[in-house]
Design a protein around this motif. Structure first.
Motif, short mmCIF file in Angstrom:
data_model
loop_
_atom_site.label_atom_id
_atom_site.label_comp_id
_atom_site.label_asym_id
_atom_site.label_seq_id
_atom_site.Cartn_x
_atom_site.Cartn_y
_atom_site.Cartn_z
N SER A 7 27.49 54.79 11.61
CA SER A 7 28.82 54.64 11.02
C SER A 7 29.02 55.56 9.82
N GLN A 50 29.96 47.62 20.72
CA GLN A 50 28.75 48.09 21.38
C GLN A 50 28.15 47.05 22.33
N TYR A 82 22.82 51.29 13.29
CA TYR A 82 24.27 51.24 13.44
C TYR A 82 24.95 51.69 12.14
N ASN A 111 29.21 55.53 18.55
CA ASN A 111 28.02 54.96 17.91
C ASN A 111 27.23 54.21 18.98
N ASP A 137 21.43 46.48 14.83
CA ASP A 137 20.42 47.52 14.68
C ASP A 137 20.68 48.24 13.36
N GLN A 143 33.56 48.83 17.31
CA GLN A 143 32.42 47.95 17.04
C GLN A 143 32.11 47.07 18.26
N PHE A 159 24.43 52.50 18.77
CA PHE A 159 23.53 51.44 18.30
C PHE A 159 24.27 50.11 18.19
N GLN A 160 23.58 49.04 18.59
CA GLN A 160 24.16 47.70 18.48
C GLN A 160 24.36 47.33 17.01
N LEU A 161 25.30 46.43 16.76
CA LEU A 161 25.67 46.10 15.38
C LEU A 161 24.51 45.54 14.57
#
Length: 249
Positions: free
Chosen positions: A182, A219, A178, A169, A175, A217, A171-173
């Motif tokens: 997921s 990221q 994200y 994944n 974002d 998680q 994308f930052q959490l």
């Protein structure tokens, strides 16, 4: 006496010649790792420029830790159809694969990003329509058919182990994308698992490196901020899981 000196000189030259040849063979006798794929094995955005693959990219980290010569053929922006075409027609790729002792493959990320952008543009904010369009776009890209073709062509050129990386994944959490990642990536990655399982049963030594689970998680540690590419720590993690799969630790 002159004949003796000439004979000694000749023996010395022959000795030095064979010594140099032996040294050259020893120096070049390392096993080799060939990296195929896109900007992730290339190490995009890790150096001062992106003219050449970054030495902190995971193929080089594997090579350094395992004493392997590395040929990094990752090309930023490439999609699966370009990789497949190169393996079918480009002698640089074909010869590199023929002489490889290990292959790492990381491709398909740009196919997914293009599908994502197309679905976003066409769905006008309708989340249900977006997911439907995304599935259609992924199917249109022939992502998994192309990955299968890449594995088949690679295996026709070498019996070296092939490690296929799945998709983390990016994308930052914080974002919103994200959550989308997921939701969709477990299904995408199950297809990667099915492919590697199928081809491993047919050909042997076709292996999966689970980048998705490895990044989890984390990221903020493994993905560059404002970017989708791995940090140096992310590249280290990709190297670790590749070495684990290849039993190079």
């Amino acid at each position: 006496m002159k004949k003796v000196l000439k004979s000694l000189a000749l023996l010395l030259i022959i000795s030095l010649l064979f010594s140099n040849i032996a040294f050259a063979k020893s120096d070049n006798g390392k096993q080799s790792l060939v990296a195929l794929g896109d900007s992730i094995p290339f190490g995009y955005n890790l150096g001062q420029h992106n003219h050449h693959p970054a030495k902190s990219a995971y193929p080089y980290l594997i090579g350094n830790d395992s004493d392997l010569r590395v040929r990094n053929l990752g090309v930023p922006g490439w999609q699966t159809h370009q990789m497949l075409t190169a393996l079918k027609t480009d002698q640089k790729y074909r010869q590199a694969v023929r002489h490889a002792d290990y292959i790492v493959l990381n491709i398909g990320n740009n196919d997914l990003l293009q599908a994502l952008r197309a679905a976003q543009a066409a769905s006008n904010g309708n989340s249900l329509l977006f997911m439907q369009l995304l599935q259609q776009e992924i199917q249109k890209s022939n992502l998994f058919a192309n990955v299968g073709g890449i594995i088949e062509v690679t295996r026709s050129l070498t019996d070296a182990p092939i490690v296929v990386y799945n998709v983390y994944n990016p994308f930052q959490l914080d974002d919103p994308l994200y959550t989308f990642g997921s939701a969709i990536l477990p299904t995408i990655n199950s297809r990667f698992k099915d492919l590697t399982t199928l081809y491993n049963s047919q050909y042997g030594n076709v292996l999966l490196a689970d980048a998705y689970s490895a990044f989890g998680q984390n990221q903020s540690t493994y993905v560059l901020p404002g970017d989708i590419h791995p940090t140096v720590e992310g590249q280290i993690k990709l190297a670790e899981i590749g070495m684990d799969v290849l039993d190079l630790n």
